[in-house]
Design an enzyme around this catalytic site. Sequence first.
Site, PDB file in Angstrom:
ATOM      1  N   SER A  19      -4.672   7.473   1.723  1.00  0.00           N
ATOM      2  CA  SER A  19      -4.293   7.281   3.129  1.00  0.00           C
ATOM      3  C   SER A  19      -5.309   6.521   3.971  1.00  0.00           C
ATOM      4  O   SER A  19      -5.027   6.200   5.126  1.00  0.00           O
ATOM      5  CB  SER A  19      -4.001   8.631   3.778  1.00  0.00           C
ATOM      6  OG  SER A  19      -2.789   9.159   3.287  1.00  0.00           O
ATOM      7  N   GLU A  64       3.699   4.719   0.540  1.00  0.00           N
ATOM      8  CA  GLU A  64       3.523   6.140   0.213  1.00  0.00           C
ATOM      9  C   GLU A  64       4.619   6.646  -0.718  1.00  0.00           C
ATOM     10  O   GLU A  64       4.354   7.411  -1.651  1.00  0.00           O
ATOM     11  CB  GLU A  64       3.486   6.976   1.492  1.00  0.00           C
ATOM     12  CG  GLU A  64       2.185   6.870   2.272  1.00  0.00           C
ATOM     13  CD  GLU A  64       1.054   7.655   1.640  1.00  0.00           C
ATOM     14  OE1 GLU A  64       1.295   8.342   0.626  1.00  0.00           O
ATOM     15  OE2 GLU A  64      -0.074   7.587   2.148  1.00  0.00           O
TER      16      GLU A  64
END
Length: 292
Positions: free
Chosen positions: A62, A162
């Site tokens: 992330s 993601e």
Amino acid sequence: MKKTAFFFLLISAFTFAQTSLLEQKINSILKNKKATVGVSVLGFENSFKYDKNADKKLPMQSVFKFHIAAAVLNAVDQGKLSLDQKVALNKSNLLENTWSPLRDQYPAGNVEIPLSEVIEYTVAKSDNNGCDILLRLLGGTQPVQKFMDSKGVKGFQIKYNEEAMHKDWKVQYENYSTTQSAVDVLKKFYDGKLLSKKSTDYLMQVMLSTSTGLNKMVERLPKNTPVARKTGASGKNKAGLTGAENEIGIVTLPNGKHYALAVFVSNSMETDAVNCRMISDISKEVWVYFNK
């Protein structure tokens, strides 16, 4: 020998000794750890540099949400997007079984929220659904790569979102950065070389409000130390391997000066607590170095 030359040599020797001490402290923290750990430190005002495994291309997880947010704000600066524009949330972009405070806030979807709110959830709360919404607005990962390339950011690659990383453990390794690249891009960001002043100030405030990873970079710093940061974590696979436990950040010192720190813990067989504590301990030692 002239006095100025003598004092220069004296200062250089002192700096070298202090850097060596920092290196010893970091090596002690990492001793016998079953992990690859990259560390980079960059002093903004004094150009101090420390690197360990800084050229290794390690998975970002992330942390790449910083780069994505910067690319979105570049589009805002160019008038292609607006922080006020509405973004529709629905079942198709609020995926289950992924980290998403945004979905928790709007479980039924069927609402429109401003782009600024999506950015804030994505960066400050590391929202995975928000991340992929931003990438769809940009047209995928390629515009992020092109933007970073255009700004001279080296040692950085982004290929997958993601959702793709959740489907295939291996693809996280295709979204990589070196720690040296991470501190360099933070310096460019701080210097206003990535975005307009308005967008720089905005993203800085969002990063200062980050609520994830409280047991990493900020854990052992004095309370209320300003740290504009972005975390990243892969969790463990079935074999007990951690792909990434990461953090990057800009730390403001009591004297008003700054440094960037990036710590990437990769391919670790240590526990989550040990992985995070490595980042916490390194952060503490860098803080001590800059406050001598």
